[in-house]
Design an enzyme around this catalytic site. Structure first.
Site, mmCIF file in Angstrom:
data_model
loop_
_atom_site.group_PDB
_atom_site.id
_atom_site.type_symbol
_atom_site.label_atom_id
_atom_site.label_comp_id
_atom_site.label_asym_id
_atom_site.label_seq_id
_atom_site.Cartn_x
_atom_site.Cartn_y
_atom_site.Cartn_z
ATOM 1 N N GLY A 24 17.962 -1.525 11.845
ATOM 2 C CA GLY A 24 18.919 -0.701 11.100
ATOM 3 C C GLY A 24 18.463 0.743 11.243
ATOM 4 N N ALA A 25 19.377 1.621 11.665
ATOM 5 C CA ALA A 25 18.971 2.973 12.063
ATOM 6 C C ALA A 25 18.137 3.720 11.003
ATOM 7 C CB ALA A 25 20.212 3.773 12.467
ATOM 8 N N GLN B 176 22.984 -10.516 12.828
ATOM 9 C CA GLN B 176 22.660 -9.693 11.646
ATOM 10 C C GLN B 176 23.696 -9.883 10.536
ATOM 11 O OE1 GLN B 176 22.609 -8.626 14.817
ATOM 12 N NE2 GLN B 176 21.069 -7.060 15.160
ATOM 13 N N ASP C 250 24.603 3.982 14.605
ATOM 14 C CA ASP C 250 23.251 4.266 15.110
ATOM 15 C C ASP C 250 23.131 5.669 15.699
ATOM 16 O OD1 ASP C 250 23.564 1.168 15.187
ATOM 17 O OD2 ASP C 250 21.417 1.604 15.172
ATOM 18 N N ASN D 167 27.443 1.912 17.588
ATOM 19 C CA ASN D 167 27.012 0.953 16.567
ATOM 20 C C ASN D 167 26.864 -0.400 17.254
ATOM 21 O OD1 ASN D 167 26.357 0.308 13.791
ATOM 22 N ND2 ASN D 167 28.258 -0.847 13.724
HETATM 23 O O1 MRU Z 1 20.056 -3.752 16.387
HETATM 24 P P1 MRU Z 1 20.115 -3.387 14.929
HETATM 25 O O2 MRU Z 1 20.143 -4.570 14.020
HETATM 26 O O3 MRU Z 1 19.040 -2.395 14.564
HETATM 27 O O4 MRU Z 1 21.517 -2.646 14.790
HETATM 28 C C1 MRU Z 1 21.878 -2.153 13.531
HETATM 29 C C2 MRU Z 1 23.243 -1.613 13.477
HETATM 30 O O5 MRU Z 1 23.951 -1.545 14.454
HETATM 31 C C3 MRU Z 1 23.684 -1.051 12.156
HETATM 32 O O6 MRU Z 1 25.069 -1.193 12.001
HETATM 33 C C4 MRU Z 1 23.327 0.445 12.102
HETATM 34 O O7 MRU Z 1 21.993 0.638 12.419
HETATM 35 C C5 MRU Z 1 23.632 1.044 10.789
HETATM 36 S S1 MRU Z 1 22.479 0.601 9.557
HETATM 37 C C6 MRU Z 1 22.854 1.487 8.163
#
Ligand code: MRU
Length: 344
Positions: free
Chosen positions: A52-53, A201, A242, A252
């Protein structure tokens, strides 16, 4: 409710290591991993134990601090060399979420501003800076949730993709923030959750968070969103991000673009929830955003009891896609609700 009341990433009591909820195991097991080195931090981010970013950014900031703390007894030059090397290791962990490089660069700017102090003084300044990044994220998420809640009515039905909740940030999350905040005030919602292939996720994390918050939640495979929208009664799609380019193009989780195309077709508002550190003004458009490519085994084997595809099959596994600004109804940040044309 352990991981929803605690932040997914925090420092241990003596400030020598990071304690992180291992998001690979949720929801079946709630385990905490301890990250003591830059290599540990980069490894946790690469394998999505920490994901998550915004959460990646917070973890990276604490990672730079724990490196400084570990080297604080060295001579200044050697200390700075180790700090730079460790920062580079952390920054290289994943390419798409800008929060990672944003946090590392902010930490190194802080180190530079305190360069006249002895290593222990620089380490102390870095700890404060990492804690500031963490606290700011909590405040940003709260404001995003308040702003986003104005877009929803009591009883609204929404579709969400991936996980943009407490586990991806601190506390309320971004894309899930309005739902979690509204629910805490007695509002009711119905959330349709895309499972989010291949790493699930949505199924593992978003369904877990919403269900535990008492929100009426229905899980569906990603390819069922069109079916559900065609039935009518969906008020909004809500996703995190992201990296957002200056023109509003948004990277995203893979599958977000498909959902946005569907939303346009069915006339459903498509909302992106975006903390300002996720806006990258150095990217003019989405074409400038680097998309992470991951192992094919995530598609063929990872979440199955046994491999499901022929051995040796070639796989395409981009972790993110870019939704053009033209498909986004509004981008909600901590400062307000931004509508096209976007000019960040
Ligand atoms: O690969 P991930 O699980 O890190 O990807 C996360 C996402 O794409 C989320 O939608 C994004 O980071 C927003 S989190 C507030």
């Amino acid at each position: 409710m352990q991981y929803l009341s605690d932040d997914p990433v925090r420092l241990n009591t003596d400030g020598t290591a990071i304690l992180a909820a291992d998001q690979r195991l949720l929801p079946r097991r709630t385990e905490t991993i301890t990250l003591r080195t830059a290599g540990d931090v980069a490894g946790a981010i690469k394998t999505l134990a920490v994901r998550g970013a915004p959460c990646i950014g917070i973890c990276a900031a604490y990672g730079v601090y724990i490196s400084a703390n570990a080297h604080a007894k060295e001579m200044p030059e050697l200390f700075m060399q180790h700090l730079r090397d460790d920062a580079a290791v952390i920054e290289a962990a994943r390419p798409t979420a800008v929060n990672l490089s944003w946090a590392v660069q902010r930490m190194m700017k802080c180190a530079a501003a305190h360069a006249a102090e002895p290593p222990a003084g620089i380490a102390a300044a870095l700890r404060s800076e990492a804690e500031r990044i963490h606290t700011e994220d909590i405040e940003i998420c709260r404001s995003i949730a308040e702003n986003g809640l104005t877009l929803l009515h009591d009883g609204a039905s929404v579709i969400t993709h991936c996980n943009a909740g407490a586990l991806a940030t601190s506390r309320l999350g971004t894309g899930l923030g309005p739902l979690l905040l509204g629910a805490s005030r007695g509002m009711t919602f119905h959330a349709f959750v895309d499972e989010t292939r291949p790493l699930l996720q949505g199924a593992r994390l978003t369904a877990y968070e919403l269900h535990r918050a008492g929100i009426d939640t229905t899980l569906m495979c990603d390819n069922m969103a069109a079916y559900r929208m065609a039935q009518g009664g969906i008020d909004a799609c809500m996703v995190g991000c992201d990296r957002v380019a200056a023109n509003g193009d948004t990277a995203n989780k893979i599958g977000t673009l498909g959902l946005a195309v569907l939303a346009k077709h069915f006339g459903v508002p498509f909302y992106v929830f975006c903390p300002s550190p996720t806006i990258d003004r150095n990217c003019r458009t989405g074409a400038d955003i680097r998309i992470e490519q991951r192992e094919g085994s995530e598609i063929t084997a990872l979440h199955f009891a046994q491999p499901v595809a022929p051995e040796g099959i070639r796989c395409l596994n981009p972790a993110f896609d870019v939704t053009p600004a033209a498909l986004i109804t509004a981008i909600i940040t901590e400062t307000g609700i931004h509508r096209p044309p976007y000019d960040f």
